[in-house]
Design a protein around this motif. Structure first.
Motif, mmCIF file in Angstrom:
data_model
loop_
_atom_site.group_PDB
_atom_site.id
_atom_site.type_symbol
_atom_site.label_atom_id
_atom_site.label_comp_id
_atom_site.label_asym_id
_atom_site.label_seq_id
_atom_site.Cartn_x
_atom_site.Cartn_y
_atom_site.Cartn_z
ATOM 1 N N THR A 13 0.828 -1.206 0.000
ATOM 2 C CA THR A 13 0.000 0.000 0.000
ATOM 3 C C THR A 13 0.858 1.249 0.000
ATOM 4 O O THR A 13 0.530 2.237 -0.664
ATOM 5 C CB THR A 13 -0.939 -0.013 1.222
ATOM 6 O OG1 THR A 13 -1.704 -1.215 1.194
ATOM 7 C CG2 THR A 13 -1.881 1.175 1.203
ATOM 8 N N ASP A 23 -2.155 10.175 -0.031
ATOM 9 C CA ASP A 23 -1.898 9.890 1.370
ATOM 10 C C ASP A 23 -2.052 8.389 1.624
ATOM 11 O O ASP A 23 -2.978 7.750 1.107
ATOM 12 C CB ASP A 23 -2.898 10.678 2.225
ATOM 13 C CG ASP A 23 -2.664 10.492 3.703
ATOM 14 O OD1 ASP A 23 -1.541 10.783 4.164
ATOM 15 O OD2 ASP A 23 -3.609 10.058 4.393
ATOM 16 N N TYR A 24 -1.159 7.842 2.432
ATOM 17 C CA TYR A 24 -1.166 6.405 2.736
ATOM 18 C C TYR A 24 -2.509 5.971 3.316
ATOM 19 O O TYR A 24 -3.081 4.965 2.907
ATOM 20 C CB TYR A 24 -0.032 6.082 3.713
ATOM 21 C CG TYR A 24 -0.112 4.689 4.275
ATOM 22 C CD1 TYR A 24 0.281 3.594 3.518
ATOM 23 C CD2 TYR A 24 -0.592 4.453 5.559
ATOM 24 C CE1 TYR A 24 0.200 2.306 4.014
ATOM 25 C CE2 TYR A 24 -0.672 3.173 6.069
ATOM 26 C CZ TYR A 24 -0.283 2.109 5.297
ATOM 27 O OH TYR A 24 -0.373 0.841 5.794
ATOM 28 N N GLU A 25 -3.032 6.729 4.271
ATOM 29 C CA GLU A 25 -4.283 6.341 4.924
ATOM 30 C C GLU A 25 -5.469 6.350 3.962
ATOM 31 O O GLU A 25 -6.358 5.512 4.063
ATOM 32 C CB GLU A 25 -4.560 7.238 6.125
ATOM 33 C CG GLU A 25 -3.619 6.938 7.275
ATOM 34 C CD GLU A 25 -4.038 7.626 8.550
ATOM 35 O OE1 GLU A 25 -5.241 7.884 8.727
ATOM 36 O OE2 GLU A 25 -3.168 7.892 9.373
ATOM 37 N N THR A 26 -5.459 7.275 3.012
ATOM 38 C CA THR A 26 -6.528 7.323 2.022
ATOM 39 C C THR A 26 -6.521 6.062 1.170
ATOM 40 O O THR A 26 -7.565 5.441 0.956
ATOM 41 C CB THR A 26 -6.355 8.557 1.112
ATOM 42 O OG1 THR A 26 -6.354 9.727 1.919
ATOM 43 C CG2 THR A 26 -7.442 8.638 0.064
ATOM 44 N N LEU A 28 -5.100 3.189 1.963
ATOM 45 C CA LEU A 28 -5.363 2.045 2.843
ATOM 46 C C LEU A 28 -6.856 1.893 3.092
ATOM 47 O O LEU A 28 -7.386 0.774 3.038
ATOM 48 C CB LEU A 28 -4.608 2.211 4.166
ATOM 49 C CG LEU A 28 -4.724 1.042 5.136
ATOM 50 C CD1 LEU A 28 -4.077 -0.204 4.545
ATOM 51 C CD2 LEU A 28 -4.058 1.398 6.455
ATOM 52 N N ASN A 29 -7.549 2.984 3.349
ATOM 53 C CA ASN A 29 -8.999 2.921 3.566
ATOM 54 C C ASN A 29 -9.705 2.381 2.341
ATOM 55 O O ASN A 29 -10.629 1.571 2.454
ATOM 56 C CB ASN A 29 -9.550 4.303 3.928
ATOM 57 C CG ASN A 29 -9.165 4.712 5.328
ATOM 58 O OD1 ASN A 29 -8.906 3.887 6.186
ATOM 59 N ND2 ASN A 29 -9.129 6.014 5.553
ATOM 60 N N PHE A 30 -9.275 2.805 1.157
ATOM 61 C CA PHE A 30 -9.882 2.303 -0.075
ATOM 62 C C PHE A 30 -9.623 0.812 -0.229
ATOM 63 O O PHE A 30 -10.535 0.049 -0.592
ATOM 64 C CB PHE A 30 -9.354 3.067 -1.280
ATOM 65 C CG PHE A 30 -9.945 2.570 -2.571
ATOM 66 C CD1 PHE A 30 -11.210 2.933 -2.945
ATOM 67 C CD2 PHE A 30 -9.221 1.728 -3.392
ATOM 68 C CE1 PHE A 30 -11.772 2.452 -4.123
ATOM 69 C CE2 PHE A 30 -9.758 1.255 -4.566
ATOM 70 C CZ PHE A 30 -11.047 1.617 -4.932
ATOM 71 N N HIS A 32 -9.154 -1.391 2.061
ATOM 72 C CA HIS A 32 -9.974 -2.124 3.020
ATOM 73 C C HIS A 32 -11.423 -2.213 2.561
ATOM 74 O O HIS A 32 -12.086 -3.221 2.806
ATOM 75 C CB HIS A 32 -9.897 -1.480 4.395
ATOM 76 C CG HIS A 32 -8.624 -1.803 5.095
ATOM 77 N ND1 HIS A 32 -8.554 -2.632 6.191
ATOM 78 C CD2 HIS A 32 -7.353 -1.413 4.849
ATOM 79 C CE1 HIS A 32 -7.300 -2.732 6.584
ATOM 80 N NE2 HIS A 32 -6.555 -2.008 5.780
ATOM 81 N N LYS A 33 -11.925 -1.169 1.907
ATOM 82 C CA LYS A 33 -13.293 -1.196 1.404
ATOM 83 C C LYS A 33 -13.440 -2.175 0.259
ATOM 84 O O LYS A 33 -14.483 -2.807 0.114
ATOM 85 C CB LYS A 33 -13.708 0.198 0.936
ATOM 86 C CG LYS A 33 -13.956 1.147 2.069
ATOM 87 C CD LYS A 33 -14.359 2.506 1.547
ATOM 88 C CE LYS A 33 -14.496 3.484 2.705
ATOM 89 N NZ LYS A 33 -14.836 4.829 2.241
#
Length: 34
Positions: A13, A23-26, A28-30, A32-33
């Motif tokens: 990721t 952004d890494y968190e953006t 990562l959230n995608f 996971h979805k």
């Protein structure tokens, strides 16, 4: 989005986020979805 889905299994990721200049968190959230 398609790039992320395509690369989920082959790249980390952090690398995908870096490639897309996101952004890494953006990313990562995608991931996971999906």
């Amino acid at each position: 989005m398609f790039y992320i889905v395509k690369e989920i299994r082959s790249e980390r990721t952090t690398q995908t986020a870096r490639d897309l200049d996101r952004d890494y968190e953006t990313v990562l959230n995608f991931v996971h979805k999906v």
